[in-house]
Design an enzyme around this catalytic site. Sequence first.
Site, mmCIF file in Angstrom:
data_model
loop_
_atom_site.group_PDB
_atom_site.id
_atom_site.type_symbol
_atom_site.label_atom_id
_atom_site.label_comp_id
_atom_site.label_asym_id
_atom_site.label_seq_id
_atom_site.Cartn_x
_atom_site.Cartn_y
_atom_site.Cartn_z
ATOM 1 N N SER A 94 -47.176 -52.431 -48.383
ATOM 2 C CA SER A 94 -46.314 -53.181 -47.467
ATOM 3 C C SER A 94 -45.477 -52.239 -46.625
ATOM 4 O O SER A 94 -45.276 -51.076 -46.969
ATOM 5 C CB SER A 94 -45.388 -54.119 -48.249
ATOM 6 O OG SER A 94 -46.127 -55.095 -48.948
ATOM 7 N N ASP B 73 -46.251 -56.995 -44.147
ATOM 8 C CA ASP B 73 -45.765 -56.234 -42.992
ATOM 9 C C ASP B 73 -44.831 -57.108 -42.174
ATOM 10 O O ASP B 73 -45.271 -58.015 -41.452
ATOM 11 C CB ASP B 73 -46.955 -55.759 -42.146
ATOM 12 C CG ASP B 73 -47.927 -54.920 -42.968
ATOM 13 O OD1 ASP B 73 -47.472 -53.967 -43.612
ATOM 14 O OD2 ASP B 73 -49.129 -55.235 -42.976
ATOM 15 N N SER C 63 -51.043 -56.670 -47.976
ATOM 16 C CA SER C 63 -49.943 -55.964 -47.335
ATOM 17 C C SER C 63 -48.920 -56.943 -46.778
ATOM 18 O O SER C 63 -49.268 -57.904 -46.103
ATOM 19 C CB SER C 63 -50.487 -55.087 -46.191
ATOM 20 O OG SER C 63 -49.485 -54.248 -45.664
#
Length: 391
Positions: free
Chosen positions: A270, A310, A308
């Site tokens: 992340s 983000d 992830s």
Amino acid sequence: MTRPVLSVLAGALALLLAAGSLDAQARARAIGLAPGVFTPGRHNAITDVPGVRVGHATIAEGDSLRTGVTAIVPHGGDLFRDRVPAALHVGNGFGKLLGVTQLRELGEIETPIVLTCTLCIWQAGDALAQWMLARPENANVRSINPVVGETNDGGLNTTRARPGIAAAVARALAVADSGPVAEGSVGAGHGTIMFGWKGGMGTASRRLPASLGGHTIGVLVQGNYGGVLQMAGVPIGQLLGRYAFQRNVAPGAGGGRPPGDAGAERGDGSCMIVIATDAPLLARNLERLGARAIMGLARTGSSASNGSGDYVLAFSSSPRVRRNPDATVSTNDELGNEAMSALFQAVTEATEEALYNALLMATPVSTRATTVRPLPRDSVQVLLRARGVGR
């Protein structure tokens, strides 16, 4: 990249490694990585935006606690009654972000922004709320919307333990300062990993020329993600033999990672990105600004994998657009859409450089089970020079 060029780069790297390593911390510009065309501010940090302060508190206890807290304070006044316009852009939403629904509904934040570890956000949110409620000007306040972001530092940190987070929030807020910002394995970046190397906190800024408004953009990142690392277009991860999906495309190579590290092999992880600007912007254009930060993330080799998280938080510290919750009519002097293009360029550049700084300023972090080392800077310099980049 052609095979002859790859061969030259590999040969240069082999000579360097044979000579030994002299790695040390260095910001990106110290090795000639200076993305883009705009000039940084004085500190090349988010604190170049007037009024913005940053503080870190690092937790390193025993043989397995490797985490921390980073606090970003938008200005030095009454944050609850002098709120800053803010917006969120989600590149990929596999994560936790406290306070997001009110932020999106009202387009503003009323507390500092805190970054920490995945399972620490609830303690951090409570500590941030308590910090706000304890301020004398908030004696009658009955609702607080703390904004807390996270990345998962479980590769180095015993993340289920979660000790000392409330105290770390208080420390980070107490030491928050407007000067240079510590980077690398500090605060919320103490236990993070990037591309299989030690990651951390990074920051950078850009100041537009007067002809484009003279505004400043600052970016702070908590880097904890993977992919196929590239720097200034050079495929550093491939050349150093550590990149996502390597076991699939080069089965015998191993990827330089321990067996079973499936998340890293997929490029999981992340990245939290915080943008500050003194340009007078409201939530709509701040969200557009946040979308461009993802372009800077992509330039480093992230593809925002399924695993992830983000997230980009963007706010304007300009007094011209601040919000009072008691006002019945809001009049704002906001930049027009045509003025945004230079800011888009600036935030893309600053995000890319901040992420390089997070990698290059990291130091080794060890636990009972493992040691994660930083990107080998001298090897990177050789590879960059072979492509005419850097010093």
